[in-house]
Structures are given as C-alpha cells and as structure tokens.
Design an enzyme around this catalytic site. Structure first.
Site, PDB file in Angstrom:
ATOM      1  N   ARG A 119     -26.451 -22.755   7.869  1.00 32.78           N
ATOM      2  CA  ARG A 119     -26.792 -24.089   8.358  1.00 32.78           C
ATOM      3  C   ARG A 119     -28.037 -23.970   9.230  1.00 32.78           C
ATOM      4  O   ARG A 119     -28.169 -23.037  10.022  1.00 32.78           O
ATOM      5  CB  ARG A 119     -25.648 -24.705   9.165  1.00 32.78           C
ATOM      6  CG  ARG A 119     -24.468 -25.179   8.332  1.00 32.78           C
ATOM      7  CD  ARG A 119     -24.834 -26.397   7.451  1.00 32.78           C
ATOM      8  NE  ARG A 119     -23.720 -26.862   6.634  1.00 32.78           N
ATOM      9  CZ  ARG A 119     -23.478 -26.479   5.378  1.00 32.78           C
ATOM     10  NH1 ARG A 119     -24.269 -25.595   4.778  1.00 32.78           N
ATOM     11  NH2 ARG A 119     -22.446 -26.982   4.719  1.00 32.78           N
ATOM     12  N   ASP A 129     -32.999 -21.059   3.628  1.00 27.47           N
ATOM     13  CA  ASP A 129     -32.521 -22.013   2.619  1.00 27.47           C
ATOM     14  C   ASP A 129     -32.071 -23.304   3.298  1.00 27.47           C
ATOM     15  O   ASP A 129     -31.758 -24.280   2.635  1.00 27.47           O
ATOM     16  CB  ASP A 129     -31.349 -21.405   1.824  1.00 27.47           C
ATOM     17  CG  ASP A 129     -30.911 -22.314   0.679  1.00 27.47           C
ATOM     18  OD1 ASP A 129     -31.791 -22.715  -0.120  1.00 27.47           O
ATOM     19  OD2 ASP A 129     -29.713 -22.644   0.593  1.00 27.47           O
ATOM     20  N   GLU A 138     -33.230 -30.764   8.259  1.00 25.02           N
ATOM     21  CA  GLU A 138     -33.445 -30.894   6.810  1.00 25.02           C
ATOM     22  C   GLU A 138     -32.969 -32.215   6.227  1.00 25.02           C
ATOM     23  O   GLU A 138     -33.388 -32.600   5.137  1.00 25.02           O
ATOM     24  CB  GLU A 138     -32.737 -29.750   6.066  1.00 25.02           C
ATOM     25  CG  GLU A 138     -31.210 -29.875   6.067  1.00 25.02           C
ATOM     26  CD  GLU A 138     -30.521 -28.743   5.292  1.00 25.02           C
ATOM     27  OE1 GLU A 138     -30.863 -27.584   5.519  1.00 25.02           O
ATOM     28  OE2 GLU A 138     -29.635 -29.054   4.476  1.00 25.02           O
ATOM     29  N   HIS A 192     -32.099 -25.851   0.457  1.00 29.61           N
ATOM     30  CA  HIS A 192     -30.624 -25.846   0.399  1.00 29.61           C
ATOM     31  C   HIS A 192     -30.156 -25.678  -1.054  1.00 29.61           C
ATOM     32  O   HIS A 192     -29.358 -26.458  -1.572  1.00 29.61           O
ATOM     33  CB  HIS A 192     -30.040 -27.119   1.009  1.00 29.61           C
ATOM     34  CG  HIS A 192     -28.690 -26.887   1.629  1.00 29.61           C
ATOM     35  ND1 HIS A 192     -28.362 -27.285   2.905  1.00 29.61           N
ATOM     36  CD2 HIS A 192     -27.582 -26.276   1.148  1.00 29.61           C
ATOM     37  CE1 HIS A 192     -27.113 -26.944   3.157  1.00 29.61           C
ATOM     38  NE2 HIS A 192     -26.622 -26.330   2.106  1.00 29.61           N
TER      39      HIS A 192
HETATM   40  P1  NAI Z   1     -16.038 -18.549   5.708  1.00 28.76           P
HETATM   41  O1  NAI Z   1     -15.267 -19.568   6.461  1.00 28.76           O
HETATM   42  O2  NAI Z   1     -15.362 -17.795   4.596  1.00 28.76           O
HETATM   43  O3  NAI Z   1     -16.637 -17.457   6.731  1.00 28.76           O
HETATM   44  C1  NAI Z   1     -17.263 -17.800   7.917  1.00 28.76           C
HETATM   45  C2  NAI Z   1     -17.143 -16.591   8.835  1.00 28.76           C
HETATM   46  O4  NAI Z   1     -17.887 -16.886  10.022  1.00 28.76           O
HETATM   47  C3  NAI Z   1     -15.710 -16.273   9.253  1.00 28.76           C
HETATM   48  O5  NAI Z   1     -15.434 -14.906   9.049  1.00 28.76           O
HETATM   49  C4  NAI Z   1     -15.692 -16.628  10.721  1.00 28.76           C
HETATM   50  O6  NAI Z   1     -14.798 -15.812  11.477  1.00 28.76           O
HETATM   51  C5  NAI Z   1     -17.129 -16.367  11.098  1.00 28.76           C
HETATM   52  N1  NAI Z   1     -17.520 -16.958  12.381  1.00 28.76           N
HETATM   53  C6  NAI Z   1     -16.978 -18.038  13.006  1.00 28.76           C
HETATM   54  N2  NAI Z   1     -17.569 -18.217  14.200  1.00 28.76           N
HETATM   55  C7  NAI Z   1     -18.491 -17.228  14.325  1.00 28.76           C
HETATM   56  C8  NAI Z   1     -19.402 -16.876  15.341  1.00 28.76           C
HETATM   57  N3  NAI Z   1     -19.460 -17.543  16.501  1.00 28.76           N
HETATM   58  N4  NAI Z   1     -20.211 -15.809  15.136  1.00 28.76           N
HETATM   59  C9  NAI Z   1     -20.150 -15.089  13.993  1.00 28.76           C
HETATM   60  N5  NAI Z   1     -19.280 -15.378  12.992  1.00 28.76           N
HETATM   61  C10 NAI Z   1     -18.465 -16.436  13.158  1.00 28.76           C
HETATM   62  O7  NAI Z   1     -17.344 -19.302   5.166  1.00 28.76           O
HETATM   63  P2  NAI Z   1     -18.237 -18.931   3.914  1.00 28.76           P
HETATM   64  O8  NAI Z   1     -17.663 -19.548   2.688  1.00 28.76           O
HETATM   65  O9  NAI Z   1     -18.542 -17.485   3.920  1.00 28.76           O
HETATM   66  O10 NAI Z   1     -19.561 -19.765   4.260  1.00 28.76           O
HETATM   67  C11 NAI Z   1     -20.405 -19.432   5.341  1.00 28.76           C
HETATM   68  C12 NAI Z   1     -21.365 -20.580   5.575  1.00 28.76           C
HETATM   69  O11 NAI Z   1     -22.249 -20.680   4.453  1.00 28.76           O
HETATM   70  C13 NAI Z   1     -20.698 -21.953   5.635  1.00 28.76           C
HETATM   71  O12 NAI Z   1     -20.252 -22.254   6.915  1.00 28.76           O
HETATM   72  C14 NAI Z   1     -21.798 -22.884   5.212  1.00 28.76           C
HETATM   73  O13 NAI Z   1     -22.445 -23.335   6.387  1.00 28.76           O
HETATM   74  C15 NAI Z   1     -22.754 -21.997   4.419  1.00 28.76           C
HETATM   75  N6  NAI Z   1     -22.913 -22.405   3.028  1.00 28.76           N
HETATM   76  C16 NAI Z   1     -24.195 -22.637   2.584  1.00 28.76           C
HETATM   77  C17 NAI Z   1     -24.420 -22.996   1.280  1.00 28.76           C
HETATM   78  C18 NAI Z   1     -25.810 -23.217   0.749  1.00 28.76           C
HETATM   79  O14 NAI Z   1     -25.988 -23.763  -0.356  1.00 28.76           O
HETATM   80  N7  NAI Z   1     -26.852 -22.812   1.456  1.00 28.76           N
HETATM   81  C19 NAI Z   1     -23.294 -23.205   0.346  1.00 28.76           C
HETATM   82  C20 NAI Z   1     -21.997 -22.862   0.912  1.00 28.76           C
HETATM   83  C21 NAI Z   1     -21.819 -22.511   2.206  1.00 28.76           C
END
Ligand code: NAI
Length: 343
Positions: A230, A254, A259, A291
């Site tokens: 994000r 990305d 954005e 994105h």
């Molecule tokens: P997920 O929920 O599986 O993993 C997120 C991880 O971040 C978890 O392990 C959590 O413990 C950790 N986390 C939480 N607070 C934190 C902090 N303060 N510092 C460090 N780590 C922390 O999520 P997933 O599926 O891996 O997605 C990650 C991010 O990718 C999403 O939140 C979303 O913003 C982004 N995303 C971007 C896309 C794109 O097209 N550019 C598409 C899909 C997701």
C-alpha cells in the site's frame, strides 16, 4: 440480487460477467469510483462491489444503512479504504483474502530485476536500434540480503523467490511465524542490513509511513526499496529525498500514497498535478507500475469467483467466512468470538 459495481474496468467486467449470470447475481457496472459524491448511484441495489481506490467512509456507510444496502463486497484483500468500525452493526463487509499471492510476489521480483538490470532502459534503446550498453550496468542478486517486512502469504512467496536467486533473507513481522524457517530480526536491524527491502505488510496505524525520514537514515546506502503493498507505507517525500541524496539506490513502486485519483486512469496528454509523483517518475532509478501486481488471469478469475461466492454464501446462510470483523480485524480466526458473523 443486484449489485452496484464501482470502478469497473474492461478486465473486471469480462471476468465477472463470465460467471455472474450462472450464479444469479446481477451487476450494474459503473466506471466511477465509490465515494461520498457518488454513493447515491448505489440506491436501489442490494449491495456494492468495490476495489482498492473506492472510499467507503462512515458517511457512505450511513447512506447505505439508511437505504437498505446491506452488503459491501470488496474484490480485494486490503480494506484500509473502508471504515470497518463505522460499518459494525449496519452493513456487512466481505473481502477476498487471497486471490493470487504469486501474482504479487512475482511482480515484485519482476520490478526488482527490471530495475537493477535496467531492462526498461534497454527495451527502449533497442527499439530505437541503439545497442550501446553504456549506463546499463546492474548488480547480481546472488549473495545479496533481502529484508522482507511482513511475512504473510505474499511475503513468504517472495522470500522463496529470493532464496531461489541465492539471496540471504531476513524478515521483520510483529507476528512471526515459526513454521517456515525464516530469520526474524528487529525492524532497525533489517533496515541496516538489507540490500533490498520489500514491503509485504498491510497498511495500519503501525505501518503508516514505516519508510519515512528516520527509517531512511538507517538504511544501507544504495538499498533498493520495493513496495507492492500500500502506498502509505512509504512517505513519498522522504523517499524522493532519499533518492536525491543517493542514499536509496532504486525504488520499485506498484502503489503510491496518493494513487486513488491517478492510478488505473490514462493521463497521457494531461498535466499530472502531483509534483512528488511526477518528480519520482522522472528519476532514472524509480520504476512505477499502476497497482498492477495483482493483474493476472488467475487472480482475476479467483477474485470474481470468491466475490460471488461471498455474496451467495451470505445471502443463503446469513453469514460468510470472508466477512470482515471489526472486533478482530481479521476474518478467519475470530469465529470463537462471534457466531459465524460480525453482528
Ligand atoms: P497477509 O495478511 O497474508 O500478511 C500480512 C503480514 O503482515 C502478516 O504476516 C502480518 O503479521 C504482517 N504485519 C502486520 N503488521 C505488521 C507490521 N507492523 N510490520 C510488519 N509486518 C506486519 O497479507 P498478504 O496477502 O501477504 O498481503 C500483503 C499486502 O499486499 C496486503 O496488505 C495488501 O496491502 C497488498 N496487496 C497488494 C496487491 C497489489 O496488487 N499491489 C494485491 C494484493 C495485496
């Protein structure tokens, strides 16, 4: 059931139209994004379907509640653009927790390789029959240290990809997972040791501007920063300063904090008024995609299927596994705290 589908793009329409009729859900596709100015378009619908740059404030939620719009079906994982607290007791919200973590992790590596091997520059040169190599020197990933912030679904896949390149991997996550043999370190240690830093955490009040002036002070000179999560994880002004001072070697973005009025739209031939973005894009070592990381055929199919299944599951059973719960902020693991639904 009728749903108002906001921020509809041609690729959304084709993936949803393919399966919506057979599932008995009718979508009206609106090109406009959902926000306080456009919320009245949802009048008369049972629910709305929204994406990352729609803005669902408390005012939008109240309008929905007063007009019998009971469901918000997010066709994405992140939900920082929705006031989940305001929706509690009024409107049910579902999301798509995972549609292709591989799509995002692979895009992060595609950006990294493009950036450090100057593929984007070589492509333009050879199109113009310029076969000079001057200025295209890159560096090996083998043996470099990748620092991963957030080791959830996408972060873990990116870790495996990095390991495939022979990189050392360290990670920071306040909720470390012991299952995957990941070497966890403090955030400061990660900043100081990493040659490449990749952000894979959600946007929360703790992660807002996790890359900012003080953190950029702590990074290794020449670090490459990748953000496919994000935009607001990075203070873009601080990043620009870091690029200008040569502290940051390259940035692969990305996502971008501001954005929502820019990405997904065609501004070629127009003046982009966001000076920070415009300046970042002029930098030879900044690569921006709009994105796009999620955009694969597999992901689009999974998004459409899960979104429709969420709507149908809720309509048939009055509850849905992918409902967002204000109390725990997650969907899957809070069933002990609630009776299969948020309220
Ligand atoms: P997920 O929920 O599986 O993993 C997120 C991880 O971040 C978890 O392990 C959590 O413990 C950790 N986390 C939480 N607070 C934190 C902090 N303060 N510092 C460090 N780590 C922390 O999520 P997933 O599926 O891996 O997605 C990650 C991010 O990718 C999403 O939140 C979303 O913003 C982004 N995303 C971007 C896309 C794109 O097209 N550019 C598409 C899909 C997701």
């Amino acid at each position: 059931m009728k749903f108002a589908f906001f921020d509809a793009k041609p690729y959304d329409i084709s993936s949803f139209e393919n399966i919506s009729k057979e599932k008995g859900v009718e979508f009206k596709f609106f090109e406009t994004k959902l926000n306080e100015d456009t919320m009245e378009l949802a009048h008369g619908f049972d629910g709305v379907c929204v994406f990352v740059n729609d803005t669902v404030t408390a005012k939008v939620i109240d309008y929905f509640y007063e007009n019998g719009i009971k469901m918000i079906a997010l066709r994405c994982a992140g939900f920082n653009n929705v006031d989940v607290k305001a929706a509690y007791g009024k409107v049910h919200i579902f999301h798509v927790p995972a549609y292709s973590p591989y799509a995002v992790a692979e895009h992060a590596m595609a950006m990294l390789l493009t950036s450090i091997r100057r593929i984007h520059k070589a492509y333009i040169r050879t199109k113009d029959f310029n076969f000079s190599l001057n200025g295209l020197t890159g560096f090996d990933l083998y043996g470099k240290t990748a620092g991963i912030i957030g080791t959830g679904k996408i972060g873990r896949i990116f870790i495996n990809i990095c390991k495939g390149f022979g990189m050392k991997v360290i990670a920071y996550d306040p909720y470390p997972s012991e299952e995957y043999g990941i070497e966890y370190v403090s955030l400061d240690e990660l900043l100081g040791r990493s040659d490449i830093i990749s952000l894979h955490c959600p946007l929360t009040k703790d992660t807002y501007h996790i890359i900012d002036y003080p953190s950029i002070e702590k990074v290794k000179k020449g670090v490459v920063i990748i953000n496919t999560s994000r935009g607001a994880l990075i203070n873009a002004e601080a990043l620009l300063e870091g690029i200008k001072s040569r502290k940051i070697g390259a940035a692969c973005l990305d996502v971008y904090e501001e954005e929502s009025d820019i990405f997904f739209e065609d501004f070629s031939g127009h003046i982009v008024s966001d000076d920070t973005l415009a300046r970042l894009i002029t930098m030879p070592n900044v690569l921006v995609t709009s994105h796009q990381a999620f955009l694969t055929e597999e992901a689009l199919r999974n998004i459409a299927e899960t979104t429709l299944n969420n709507i149908i599951e809720f309509s048939n059973n009055g509850c849905c596994e992918n409902e967002l719960c204000y109390h725990c902020g997650k969907t899957a693991n809070c069933k002990t705290n609630r009776i299969k639904k948020c309220f």
